[in-house]
Scaffold this active site. Structure first.
Site, mmCIF file in Angstrom:
data_model
loop_
_atom_site.group_PDB
_atom_site.id
_atom_site.type_symbol
_atom_site.label_atom_id
_atom_site.label_comp_id
_atom_site.label_asym_id
_atom_site.label_seq_id
_atom_site.Cartn_x
_atom_site.Cartn_y
_atom_site.Cartn_z
ATOM 1 N N GLY A 18 0.811 -1.206 0.000
ATOM 2 C CA GLY A 18 0.000 0.000 0.000
ATOM 3 C C GLY A 18 0.843 1.255 0.000
ATOM 4 O O GLY A 18 1.724 1.426 0.849
ATOM 5 N N GLY A 20 -0.398 4.456 0.271
ATOM 6 C CA GLY A 20 -1.147 5.608 0.772
ATOM 7 C C GLY A 20 -0.325 6.371 1.796
ATOM 8 O O GLY A 20 0.901 6.241 1.869
ATOM 9 N N PHE A 21 -1.000 7.172 2.614
ATOM 10 C CA PHE A 21 -0.283 7.982 3.596
ATOM 11 C C PHE A 21 0.538 7.117 4.549
ATOM 12 O O PHE A 21 1.696 7.421 4.842
ATOM 13 C CB PHE A 21 -1.278 8.827 4.403
ATOM 14 C CG PHE A 21 -1.876 9.959 3.623
ATOM 15 C CD1 PHE A 21 -1.122 11.062 3.271
ATOM 16 C CD2 PHE A 21 -3.209 9.922 3.251
ATOM 17 C CE1 PHE A 21 -1.669 12.108 2.550
ATOM 18 C CE2 PHE A 21 -3.773 10.960 2.529
ATOM 19 C CZ PHE A 21 -3.005 12.058 2.177
ATOM 20 N N VAL A 87 -1.681 -7.637 -4.274
ATOM 21 C CA VAL A 87 -1.356 -8.688 -3.307
ATOM 22 C C VAL A 87 -2.615 -9.495 -3.040
ATOM 23 O O VAL A 87 -3.664 -8.947 -2.698
ATOM 24 C CB VAL A 87 -0.807 -8.090 -2.002
ATOM 25 C CG1 VAL A 87 -0.671 -9.166 -0.939
ATOM 26 C CG2 VAL A 87 0.540 -7.423 -2.259
ATOM 27 N N GLU A 178 -18.178 18.286 2.222
ATOM 28 C CA GLU A 178 -17.354 19.010 1.256
ATOM 29 C C GLU A 178 -17.864 18.813 -0.167
ATOM 30 O O GLU A 178 -17.899 19.760 -0.964
ATOM 31 C CB GLU A 178 -15.899 18.561 1.394
ATOM 32 C CG GLU A 178 -15.255 19.040 2.694
ATOM 33 C CD GLU A 178 -13.919 18.406 2.997
ATOM 34 O OE1 GLU A 178 -13.223 18.907 3.892
ATOM 35 O OE2 GLU A 178 -13.578 17.385 2.358
ATOM 36 N N ASP A 307 -5.985 2.928 7.719
ATOM 37 C CA ASP A 307 -7.420 2.659 7.845
ATOM 38 C C ASP A 307 -7.731 1.184 8.045
ATOM 39 O O ASP A 307 -8.857 0.828 8.403
ATOM 40 C CB ASP A 307 -8.163 3.158 6.610
ATOM 41 C CG ASP A 307 -8.223 4.672 6.548
ATOM 42 O OD1 ASP A 307 -8.101 5.300 7.615
ATOM 43 O OD2 ASP A 307 -8.387 5.223 5.447
ATOM 44 N N ALA A 323 -5.288 11.525 7.660
ATOM 45 C CA ALA A 323 -3.952 11.471 7.075
ATOM 46 C C ALA A 323 -2.845 11.662 8.108
ATOM 47 O O ALA A 323 -1.859 10.901 8.108
ATOM 48 C CB ALA A 323 -3.840 12.511 5.956
#
Length: 427
Positions: A18, A20-21, A87, A178, A307, A323
């Site tokens: 992964g 991501g952040f 994966v 948002e 997450d 994040a």
């Protein structure tokens, strides 16, 4: 997916799943460290700044403004190799990752595959109500929003025209608020002079929340301010209203049918499904229950972060899916790997709460940091600063600032492209 051999037999192989952040932060903490050889695997070739995806979905930014090639971040790290792939499973006892039918052996494993949308047992809703987790989803939402106005311009039937201008956002967390605010903004300030037969400002934007209030993680006073801002922008908010059905014709909300071809999902999420052998303990949302150093019980060399992790920072309170939290976890776990190699005793993760914020529209936002609470223009400026600060790459920051300035001064959005999934030319 052949792996390069470590430069030294003493190097430990660390596989990170992964980009991501959380995963990117872990990889950066291990970059150029002599004792480890890092393999970062992701299904996509780019790191995505998800907090600004709604801006892509509402034509405020281009996808390239909030994404950066993962390889570019490690071009100067000789001990990090990047693989684009999926994966399939992990064998915890044999310490093997199965990716694209190839076995990858590791000494340490960091799983950071993030979360995906949950339609609460109704996966068929996804076709009619896309979520907002990827660039592909963002551009599809953008296409549906812009196409709705174009179709309404060509529709002669008044009732069908009204239905085309109904936009429904399900879920009133930060993403939902948002997105709803941005749709209202683009309808009332950007598109309002672009059409001859319809008035885009008449578009109905409906924000639906099953719970009793919007932005449930924020202080009540800030929630009330956000409600007021949404109302002033023309967003209709319905709380304590559960979605019962979504199809090609619209959505049923608490027994009422709302015709719409533009329904967007920002409600439930669940951890990405990763197959572990043996199976690991999970919570109701599919998150893996981890120890205080993010390792899996009985498998101290395997960590789960971001997450996908169920991490309790206090009794009955989980590490938030933000994040900053993911980045802190990634850096911490990277250091835990290095300490483990050195034979040092591991420590427990301590979360530094950097607060939370949400923007409602131009000059409208709320922010909360401990006892400090901001709203209005000050919170909006803080939101702009923080999001530009967290963006990776100077070019991205410059591009986003330019686009936001253009949009603010001229009420224009430069990314209003309706793209098609069909790339073939037709005779």
């Amino acid at each position: 997916m052949p792996l390069h051999h470590p430069k030294s037999s003493d190097q430990k192989i660390v596989i990170i799943i992964g980009g991501g952040f959380a995963g990117l932060s872990a990889a950066k903490s291990l970059a150029n460290k002599e004792k480890v050889h890092v393999v970062l695997v992701d299904q996509r070739n780019h790191h995505l700044f998800q907090p600004l995806l709604y801006q892509v979905a509402t034509a405020g930014l281009n996808p390239s403004d909030i994404a950066v090639p993962i390889r570019a971040e490690f071009s100067k790290a000789d001990n990090v190799e990047i693989h684009m792939g999926r994966v399939d499973s992990v064998d915890l006892e044999k310490k093997i990752v199965i990716s694209n039918e190839v076995e990858l052996h590791y000494d340490y494993l960091i799983v950071a595959t993030g979360a995906q949308h949950s339609y609460f047992g109704n996966p068929e809703w996804e076709e009619y109500a896309p979520g907002l987790k990827t660039v592909e989803q963002a551009t599809e939402i953008r296409r549906r929003i812009l196409q709705a106005f174009e179709d309404a311009e060509n529709e002669m039937d008044t009732e069908k025209q009204k239905a085309l201008l109904n936009f429904v956002v399900v879920g009133a967390g930060p993403t939902g608020v948002e997105l709803a605010g941005a749709i209202a903004d683009i309808a009332r300030t950007v598109l309002v002079k672009d059409f001859n037969h319809i008035n885009p400002a008449s578009a109905r934007v409906l924000l639906v929340e099953a719970g009793p209030k919007i932005l449930s993680s924020f202080n009540d006073s800030l929630c009330k301010r956000a409600m007021r801002d949404l109302h002033e922008m023309g967003v209709e908010v319905r709380t304590s209203s559960r979605v019962e059905k979504i199809d090609e014709n619209g959505v049923i909300i608490a027994g009422e049918f709302v015709p719409s071809r533009s329904v967007f999902w920002a409600a439930g999420v669940q951890a990405s499904r990763m197959k572990f052998t043996p199976e690991v303990a999970r919570d109701r949302a599919g998150r893996v229950i981890v120890q205080q150093d993010f390792s899996i019980e009985n498998f101290s060399d395997t960590f789960v972060i971001g997450d996908m992790a169920h991490f309790e920072i206090s009794p009955n309170k989980l590490l938030p899916g933000l994040a900053p939290a993911a980045m802190q976890a990634g850096k911490f776990v990277g250091n835990m790997v290095l300490q483990s190699i050195e034979g040092q005793v591991r420590s427990s993760f301590k979360y530094l709460d950097k607060g939370q914020m949400a923007t409602i529209g131009k000059r409208r936002a709320i922010a909360e940091y401990g006892s400090l609470k901001m709203k209005g223009v000050i919170a909006w400026l803080a939101w702009l600063f923080v999001h530009v600060l967290y963006l990776i790459g100077f070019r991205n920051r410059l591009s986003v600032i330019t686009e936001w300035t253009w949009s603010y001064v001229f009420s224009k959005r430069g990314s209003r492209l309706i793209t098609s999934r069909d790339w073939k030319l037709k005779n």
